[in-house]
Design a protein around this motif. Structure first.
Motif, mmCIF file in Angstrom:
data_model
loop_
_atom_site.group_PDB
_atom_site.id
_atom_site.type_symbol
_atom_site.label_atom_id
_atom_site.label_comp_id
_atom_site.label_asym_id
_atom_site.label_seq_id
_atom_site.Cartn_x
_atom_site.Cartn_y
_atom_site.Cartn_z
ATOM 1 N N LEU A 16 62.106 -100.791 68.044
ATOM 2 C CA LEU A 16 62.472 -101.515 69.264
ATOM 3 C C LEU A 16 61.261 -102.247 69.841
ATOM 4 C CD1 LEU A 16 64.771 -98.907 71.043
ATOM 5 C CD2 LEU A 16 65.477 -101.152 70.190
ATOM 6 N N ALA A 17 60.103 -101.604 69.770
ATOM 7 C CA ALA A 17 58.871 -102.235 70.251
ATOM 8 C C ALA A 17 58.531 -103.452 69.406
ATOM 9 C CB ALA A 17 57.726 -101.229 70.216
ATOM 10 N N GLU A 18 58.682 -103.331 68.085
ATOM 11 C CA GLU A 18 58.426 -104.459 67.194
ATOM 12 C C GLU A 18 59.362 -105.616 67.518
ATOM 13 O OE1 GLU A 18 58.490 -105.573 62.408
ATOM 14 O OE2 GLU A 18 59.176 -103.599 63.087
ATOM 15 N N LEU A 19 60.628 -105.296 67.756
ATOM 16 C CA LEU A 19 61.617 -106.320 68.090
ATOM 17 C C LEU A 19 61.218 -107.073 69.356
ATOM 18 C CD1 LEU A 19 64.588 -107.180 67.115
ATOM 19 C CD2 LEU A 19 65.382 -105.795 69.026
ATOM 20 N N GLU A 20 60.844 -106.330 70.386
ATOM 21 C CA GLU A 20 60.466 -106.945 71.661
ATOM 22 C C GLU A 20 59.178 -107.758 71.532
ATOM 23 O OE1 GLU A 20 59.233 -105.257 76.028
ATOM 24 O OE2 GLU A 20 61.122 -104.549 75.159
ATOM 25 N N LEU A 21 58.224 -107.233 70.770
ATOM 26 C CA LEU A 21 56.946 -107.934 70.622
ATOM 27 C C LEU A 21 57.110 -109.232 69.833
ATOM 28 C CD1 LEU A 21 53.924 -107.804 71.216
ATOM 29 C CD2 LEU A 21 53.619 -106.605 69.051
#
Length: 379
Positions: A304-309
């Motif tokens: 999820l963090a990768e997606l947002e970043l």
């Protein structure tokens, strides 16, 4: 960005597939072994130019056929179409917006996507090469030049390691000046790689920690604080300065100081090819002390963090691919995870669509059977 249409020909168990897709949540469901993961794999193939499962291209061709084709149409983005063809002569042809690419690496960044598969549990449990691969794919999507830096670094690394072996076995004399030349080149490119990896890890750690608290439904003041760190031979003090030149200087000193050991072991002992990621939960090593459930929640938070970043850095909406993501999540964590997915096209594979806790999201189901869509119902 969203994929509006996909066409497959002779891709694994898909002899022919031609379907239109929704920009919401597409669910590929059906019994095991029908081709759900193969379909997700084909989509991500257009992101990195190869299988995320590590399969050789020639082994993807449908049995008895001589080639495979993948073609996707993309809406609301600068990339409109990607077509990939591979044949048994080991020739690969890639077209973006109708134009052929000279190198597979030029495909990077045309489609931005994040994928979760059961194999991603290895990010915590297995060796560092798995974690480096995760970093390299993520960074290459936002900075395609990074991909070519990696290629160049590995080429120089191979040449230096060959020299180390030749010196050890007397095929050439020990020449410190020649080793220094290789060390200078490795330090130059290696410092750039370390800089990009350290930067993305720092950014991911902040976002992943927040996502983890929401999925695990924990309080930051109480417990289960999730953090990730970049692990490298460069000292923490130097790493914290975020300075490529200082990384280069320290890496060069490290390499020069290890010349004798490197000759003895026939390999280069410092550099980004040996670096790692540390996963910590409440300051404890997750590989040693965390349960399978805790590890799964951590990896989902990381994705999820990768997606947002990626969305933040590129200004584009990534595509989210989730292969068998909910098989070991309880209903509460499943709902919490889905709440964190907003405004991006999502693909989910599962056995039973009725088990999904969709949190009010619009699901577009595709029943997959024997490499084909046997039912398509828009809800």
């Amino acid at each position: 960005m969203f994929i509006s249409h996909i066409l497959l020909e002779n891709y694994r168990n898909y002899t022919s597939l031609d379907i239109k897709l929704s920009n919401d949540v597409n669910v590929f469901y059906g019994n095991n072994g029908q081709g759900k993961t193969n379909l997700l794999e084909s989509i991500f193939f257009t992101v990195i130019g190869k299988s995320f499962r590590g399969t050789k291209d020639i082994d993807i061709i449908n049995y008895g056929k001589d080639h495979f084709n993948i073609e996707i149409d993309i809406s609301d983005d600068i990339t409109e179409n990607i077509a990939i063809k591979y044949n048994k002569n080991k020739e690969k042809y890639i077209k973006v917006n109708g134009l052929y690419l000279r190198k597979t690496g030029h495909l990077m960044g045309n489609v931005i996507a994040v994928i979760f598969s059961p194999e991603d549990m290895q990010l915590i449990s297995e060796g560092p090469s798995v974690r480096r691969k995760f970093l390299d794919i993520a960074i290459s999507q936002v900075k395609p030049t990074y991909y070519f830096d990696l290629l160049q670094y590995n080429k120089i690394l191979f040449q230096k390691n060959t020299l180390l072996k030749n010196i050890k076995y007397g095929k050439c004399k020990e020449d410190n000046a020649f080793l220094t030349v290789w060390n200078e080149q490795l330090s130059d490119i290696g410092a750039k790689i370390i800089y990009e990896r350290n930067k993305i890890i720092n950014d991911l750690s902040v976002i992943a920690s927040e996502k983890h608290l929401k999925i695990a439904e924990k309080s930051a003041e109480k417990d289960e604080l999730f953090k990730i760190f970049y692990s490298t031979d460069i000292s923490r003090e130097i790493l914290a300065e975020n300075n490529v030149e200082k990384y280069k200087e320290e890496l060069f000193i490290l390499l020069e100081s290890k010349a004798k050991k490197e000759i003895e072991r026939e390999m280069t002992l410092s550099g980004p090819h040996r670096d790692d990621i540390d996963f910590k939960l409440d300051d404890k090593d997750m590989k040693k002390f965390s349960s399978q459930g805790q590890k799964r929640t951590a990896i989902l938070s990381l994705k999820l963090a990768e997606l947002e970043l990626l969305k933040k850095v590129t200004g584009r909406k990534p595509i989210f691919l989730l292969d068998d993501v909910f098989s070991e999540l309880d209903d509460k964590r499943q709902e919490a995870f889905l709440r964190e997915i907003n405004g991006v096209q999502t693909f989910i594979s599962c056995v039973n669509i009725d088990s999904l806790k969709c949190d009010g999201k619009k699901l577009i189901p595709f029943e997959i059977k024997n490499g084909g869509v046997v039912e398509k119902t828009f809800l």
